[in-house]
Design a protein around this motif. Structure first.
Motif, PDB file in Angstrom:
ATOM      1  N   THR A 195     -81.162 -79.347  22.053  1.00 22.28           N
ATOM      2  CA  THR A 195     -81.807 -78.724  23.193  1.00 22.28           C
ATOM      3  C   THR A 195     -80.756 -78.449  24.268  1.00 22.28           C
ATOM      4  N   SER A 196     -81.173 -77.772  25.350  1.00 23.00           N
ATOM      5  CA  SER A 196     -80.159 -77.364  26.316  1.00 23.00           C
ATOM      6  C   SER A 196     -79.630 -78.570  27.102  1.00 23.00           C
ATOM      7  N   SER A 197     -78.528 -78.364  27.811  1.00 23.34           N
ATOM      8  CA  SER A 197     -77.923 -79.410  28.649  1.00 23.34           C
ATOM      9  C   SER A 197     -77.954 -78.937  30.093  1.00 23.34           C
ATOM     10  N   PRO A 198     -78.605 -79.609  31.011  1.00 21.72           N
ATOM     11  CA  PRO A 198     -79.537 -80.718  30.760  1.00 21.72           C
ATOM     12  C   PRO A 198     -80.821 -80.209  30.119  1.00 21.72           C
ATOM     13  N   PRO A 199     -81.545 -81.078  29.451  1.00 21.79           N
ATOM     14  CA  PRO A 199     -82.747 -80.643  28.751  1.00 21.79           C
ATOM     15  C   PRO A 199     -83.848 -80.238  29.734  1.00 21.79           C
ATOM     16  N   PRO A 200     -84.712 -79.332  29.323  1.00 17.58           N
ATOM     17  CA  PRO A 200     -85.847 -78.980  30.177  1.00 17.58           C
ATOM     18  C   PRO A 200     -86.828 -80.152  30.257  1.00 17.58           C
ATOM     19  N   PRO A 201     -87.772 -80.131  31.201  1.00 17.54           N
ATOM     20  CA  PRO A 201     -88.679 -81.271  31.375  1.00 17.54           C
ATOM     21  C   PRO A 201     -89.478 -81.602  30.112  1.00 17.54           C
ATOM     22  N   TYR A 202     -89.704 -80.616  29.269  1.00 17.89           N
ATOM     23  CA  TYR A 202     -90.504 -80.865  28.060  1.00 17.89           C
ATOM     24  C   TYR A 202     -89.615 -81.180  26.865  1.00 17.89           C
ATOM     25  N   ASN A 203     -88.311 -81.272  27.066  1.00 13.64           N
ATOM     26  CA  ASN A 203     -87.311 -81.608  26.045  1.00 13.64           C
ATOM     27  C   ASN A 203     -87.125 -80.540  24.975  1.00 13.64           C
ATOM     28  N   PHE A 204     -88.193 -80.259  24.198  1.00 12.11           N
ATOM     29  CA  PHE A 204     -88.068 -79.302  23.093  1.00 12.11           C
ATOM     30  C   PHE A 204     -89.183 -78.271  23.212  1.00 12.11           C
ATOM     31  N   VAL A 205     -88.845 -77.007  23.022  1.00  7.29           N
ATOM     32  CA  VAL A 205     -89.876 -75.974  23.105  1.00  7.29           C
ATOM     33  C   VAL A 205     -90.900 -76.178  21.987  1.00  7.29           C
ATOM     34  N   VAL A 206     -90.401 -76.361  20.784  1.00  7.25           N
ATOM     35  CA  VAL A 206     -91.294 -76.731  19.678  1.00  7.25           C
ATOM     36  C   VAL A 206     -90.810 -78.068  19.143  1.00  7.25           C
ATOM     37  N   ILE A 207     -91.729 -78.812  18.560  1.00  5.05           N
ATOM     38  CA  ILE A 207     -91.342 -80.147  18.072  1.00  5.05           C
ATOM     39  C   ILE A 207     -90.540 -79.979  16.781  1.00  5.05           C
ATOM     40  N   PRO A 208     -89.291 -80.484  16.741  1.00  2.00           N
ATOM     41  CA  PRO A 208     -88.460 -80.296  15.548  1.00  2.00           C
ATOM     42  C   PRO A 208     -89.029 -81.019  14.320  1.00  2.00           C
ATOM     43  N   THR A 209     -88.617 -80.554  13.170  1.00  2.00           N
ATOM     44  CA  THR A 209     -88.954 -81.257  11.913  1.00  2.00           C
ATOM     45  C   THR A 209     -87.649 -81.768  11.327  1.00  2.00           C
ATOM     46  N   VAL A 210     -87.673 -83.010  10.843  1.00  2.00           N
ATOM     47  CA  VAL A 210     -86.433 -83.663  10.463  1.00  2.00           C
ATOM     48  C   VAL A 210     -86.441 -84.033   8.983  1.00  2.00           C
ATOM     49  N   GLN A 211     -85.335 -83.766   8.308  1.00  2.00           N
ATOM     50  CA  GLN A 211     -85.245 -84.116   6.886  1.00  2.00           C
ATOM     51  C   GLN A 211     -84.033 -84.981   6.577  1.00  2.00           C
ATOM     52  N   SER A 212     -83.228 -85.282   7.567  1.00  2.00           N
ATOM     53  CA  SER A 212     -82.051 -86.109   7.286  1.00  2.00           C
ATOM     54  C   SER A 212     -81.642 -86.828   8.560  1.00  2.00           C
ATOM     55  N   ARG A 213     -80.576 -87.629   8.412  1.00  2.00           N
ATOM     56  CA  ARG A 213     -80.082 -88.386   9.550  1.00  2.00           C
ATOM     57  C   ARG A 213     -79.227 -87.517  10.488  1.00  2.00           C
ATOM     58  N   HIS A 214     -78.798 -86.369   9.996  1.00  2.00           N
ATOM     59  CA  HIS A 214     -77.876 -85.529  10.762  1.00  2.00           C
ATOM     60  C   HIS A 214     -78.372 -84.101  10.802  1.00  2.00           C
ATOM     61  N   PRO A 215     -79.481 -83.883  11.511  1.00  2.00           N
ATOM     62  CA  PRO A 215     -80.110 -82.558  11.470  1.00  2.00           C
ATOM     63  C   PRO A 215     -79.152 -81.409  11.792  1.00  2.00           C
ATOM     64  N   LEU A 216     -78.153 -81.648  12.652  1.00  2.00           N
ATOM     65  CA  LEU A 216     -77.293 -80.528  13.034  1.00  2.00           C
ATOM     66  C   LEU A 216     -76.023 -80.429  12.183  1.00  2.00           C
ATOM     67  N   TRP A 217     -75.875 -81.319  11.232  1.00  2.13           N
ATOM     68  CA  TRP A 217     -74.693 -81.247  10.368  1.00  2.13           C
ATOM     69  C   TRP A 217     -75.061 -80.893   8.931  1.00  2.13           C
ATOM     70  N   GLU A 218     -76.333 -80.537   8.710  1.00  2.63           N
ATOM     71  CA  GLU A 218     -76.772 -80.435   7.325  1.00  2.63           C
ATOM     72  C   GLU A 218     -76.017 -79.376   6.528  1.00  2.63           C
ATOM     73  N   ASP A 219     -75.709 -78.240   7.169  1.00  2.00           N
ATOM     74  CA  ASP A 219     -75.078 -77.196   6.349  1.00  2.00           C
ATOM     75  C   ASP A 219     -73.636 -77.519   5.994  1.00  2.00           C
ATOM     76  N   ARG A 220     -73.042 -78.553   6.606  1.00  2.00           N
ATOM     77  CA  ARG A 220     -71.668 -78.830   6.192  1.00  2.00           C
ATOM     78  C   ARG A 220     -71.523 -80.131   5.419  1.00  2.00           C
ATOM     79  N   LEU A 221     -72.540 -80.998   5.461  1.00  3.13           N
ATOM     80  CA  LEU A 221     -72.455 -82.207   4.642  1.00  3.13           C
ATOM     81  C   LEU A 221     -72.890 -81.836   3.234  1.00  3.13           C
TER      82      LEU A 221
END
Ligand code: HEM
Ligand SMILES: [Cu+2]
Length: 651
Positions: free
Chosen positions: A527-553
């Motif tokens: 999310t953005s820095s600093p995050p908005p008051p609602y944190n996430f526009v949509v609620i993320p869905t998670v499938q691993s421990r490293h959601p933002l590194w998935e395409d390189r692991l």
């Protein structure tokens, strides 16, 4: 989150600007002082915790520098014994209870919902309450010091010295009541973390996918829920002994027991020292790998070691009482337990070392703080292991060796990780980077100053210098060591000032950070820095421990991917998604409360009860209790449109 919406299934979508604008209206805190006093936003509360804890760190630090000046050479008379007693007691109490615990609550408060892909903590108003009570308890304790009656019997406040007969002023009454008050804050905070862990994780974030910081704070919170009743009881009984004439701890013919105090205190005290380090270790476990450019080695082992440390941590309290004449059998048992507890700690050390060893470390300031923590923790662990052995402890107890040990543990495992965490998460908090060059100066000053100041304490301890003495005679052979310690303390303090200076400077003029300046893998960076008051526009869905590194692991091509920017759309008022405790499957839409004055009013009323107890002003106690009860009723009053006050549901 008392009202839930059973009938609606949320739609699924991606981040849309109109949706973001609508959420902003629903979640933003009212401007001005009213919003400031009534906000329940976990980010605001988290930052307040951190700032307040740092204010106490500075107070505690200044106290220490003053008594270090006193001790810098033999026979100095800057302070008299009574002043010395209050200063070192205030120092220990401040650092342990008003800085080390709360600063971690601050980070966890800020970070948990972001790490978990959630909109807020499960119980936002309780969260605000825990902050206010912490603040008021801190002020309460410092009020004692300000009027010259600060606690003066060491942070563990042993009887009989704490009894009325030997300590006639209000010093210990302040301490007893302040600690019970603070215990309320810690308890409600802990409950909030446990519930948040069980209900607020993003869909798909099963328990084997949560960051280690979550494990650290969760175990610390569970421990607090079990440990705090012991200390609150101890302080309550002591208050009764002092004011109502009971004899729980009165050994002089009253039939009471001084050992009862020590047991109750340390049953709490030892778990507490783990509670103020495990979340910090969690921050290192999550932060260090980012700068090693690889996932943490041994995630499951570290998570289990965290839990194991805490469980074992409940079985070692008697190592603080080896010199009290307990039977040999309990000495052996607790000595063995204290030594066994090194095993899970070693698991962590090896995991961090392996992460560095097999990674490609980038030597930034956060890395330096996180990596140096491993060294300092090992030194503190070894001296702890030594004093865990009964004969060695008999030799070293109540000497400066113990002072060296507690500082290697507390500064090494709390202050250094916290400093690293500030460098690491500051861009998320503020949208700006801290100055890296100043950061390195900051690190090296703290590191050199700390070791220069505190390592020699091992030696002065081995040479027999007792702790808690306001001065010492010439010719004991401790002068030079103490002078070096004092010099090192000032260098260390200068390092802490550099950190604060860097923060003040960079808040306004730091380089713009962007969403994910460190290229880190976890959801707070989605999310953005600093995050908005609602944190996430949509609620993320998670499938691993490293959601933002998935395409390189390396992963199997058929493996399901996380979606940090697509998922459940919740926009009918303040809503969050409730998921089940193990697998985090969504099962309910939770209606979240809006901003409210109830926590503040409640905290003021509860504090007034304690002021009444201090003054033995029963009318005030009764009045404040009535206000507290009335606020509770108001707080719990069912609101039909809970959380929908700004924008009612549209269907
Ligand atoms: C500039 C930094 C610091 C300096 C120079 C310093 C120095 C000292 C010294 C010399 C003592 C022993 C006093 C005595 O026994 O007469 C002491 C006690 C203590 N310090 Fe620190 N300290 C510092 C920071 C911290 C921090 C950051 C923590 C915890 C997070 C901490 C926790 C404690 C505790 C728990 C005690 C024991 C108090 C007692 O005996 O009741 N200190 N400190
Ligand atoms: Cu202990």
């Amino acid at each position: 989150m008392t009202i839930s919406d059973y009938t609606r299934a949320p739609s699924v979508g991606t981040e849309q600007p109109e949706l973001a604008a609508r959420l902003q209206k629903i979640w933003e805190t009212a401007p001005g002082i009213g919003g400031w006093l009534s906000t329940v936003d976990h980010k605001e509360i988290g930052l307040r915790y951190i700032v307040t804890a740092f204010a106490f760190l500075i107070l505690g630090g200044v106290e220490a520098l003053v008594f270090r000046l006193q001790l810098s050479w033999s026979d100095r008379h800057l302070l008299n014994p009574e002043q010395y007693d209050q200063l070192f007691t205030m120092h220990g109490m401040t650092m342990i209870f008003l800085y080390a615990g709360p600063v971690l609550s601050g980070f966890s408060n800020y970070l948990w919902p972001l790490l978990l892909g959630a909109r807020d903590m499960a119980l936002p108003r309780l969260n605000a309450l825990s902050y206010w009570i912490y603040l008021f308890a801190g002020i309460f304790l410092y009020a004692a010091f300000a009027i010259g009656f600060g606690p003066n019997d060491g942070w563990f406040n042993y009887v009989p010295l704490a009894a009325r007969a030997y300590n006639g002023g209000p010093n210990i009454d302040f301490y007893a009541l302040g600690m019970i008050l603070l215990g309320i804050s810690t308890t409600v905070g802990a409950v909030n973390f446990v519930v948040t862990f069980m209900r607020m994780r993003a869909p798909g974030m099963s328990i084997n996918r949560v960051p280690i910081l979550i494990w650290g704070t969760l175990t610390a919170s569970m421990a607090n829920i079990f440990a705090i009743p012991a200390v609150s009881l101890a302080f309550f009984l002591l208050w009764m002994d002092r004011n109502v004439g009971t004899h729980f701890f009165d050994t002089a013919g009253g039939g009471g027991s001084a050992m009862l105090w020590q047991h109750l205190f340390w049953m709490f005290g030892h778990p507490w020292v783990y509670a103020i380090v495990l979340p910090a270790m969690g921050m290192v476990s999550d932060g260090l790998p980012v700068f090693c450019r690889r996932p943490l080695v041994g995630y499951s082992a570290v998570a289990l070691a965290t839990v194991a440390t805490m469980v074992l941590g409940f079985g070692v309290w008697v190592h603080h009482m080896f010199a009290t004449g307990l039977p040999n059998i309990s000495l052996s048992f607790f000595s063995a337990a204290s030594i066994i507890i090194a095993v899970p700690s070693a698991v962590g050390v090896f995991a961090w070392l392996a992460t560095i060893w097999t990674g490609r470390p980038v030597f930034t300031t956060p890395f330096l703080f996180f990596a140096s923590f491993i060294l300092l923790f090992t030194i503190g662990g070894v001296s702890g292991f030594m004093t865990g052995s009964v004969p060695v402890d008999w030799q070293l107890t109540d000497t400066y060796f113990v002072v060296a040990h507690i500082h290697y543990v507390l500064i090494g495992i709390n202050v250094f990780p916290v400093a690293g965490a500030i460098y690491f998460w500051f861009p998320k908090f503020t949208g700006r980077m801290l100055d890296e060059r100043l950061g390195r100066w900051n690190f090296w000053t703290m590191f050199v100053g700390f070791n220069l100041g505190f390592f020699p304490m091992h030696i002065s301890g081995l040479l027999g210098m007792p702790r808690r003495v306001y001065t010492y005679a010439e010719g004991m052979g401790w002068d030079w060591l103490n002078l070096i310690t004092t010099l090192g303390s000032f260098v260390f303090a200068a390092g802490v000032l550099m950190l604060i200076w860097n923060v003040l400077k960079s808040v306004r003029s730091g380089a713009i950070a962007g969403d994910n300046p460190w290229d880190a893998p976890t959801l707070e960076w989605a999310t953005s820095s600093p995050p908005p008051p609602y944190n996430f526009v949509v609620i993320p869905t998670v499938q691993s421990r490293h959601p933002l590194w998935e395409d390189r692991l390396a992963s199997r091509p058929d493996e399901a991917r996380s979606h940090p920017h697509a998922g459940l759309v919740l926009e009918h008022g303040r809503e969050a998604i409730g998921t089940d405790p193990l697998d985090a499957q969504p099962d309910i839409i939770l209606k979240m409360p809006g901003d409210s004055y109830a926590p503040l009013v409640f905290a003021i009323a509860v504090t007034a009860i304690f002021i009444g107890l201090l003054l033995l002003a029963w009318w005030l106690v009764a009045l404040a209790a009535v206000v507290t009860a009335a606020t509770t009723v108001g707080w719990l009053w069912p609101e039909r449109n809970l959380g929908e006050t700004r924008e009612p549901a549209r269907d």
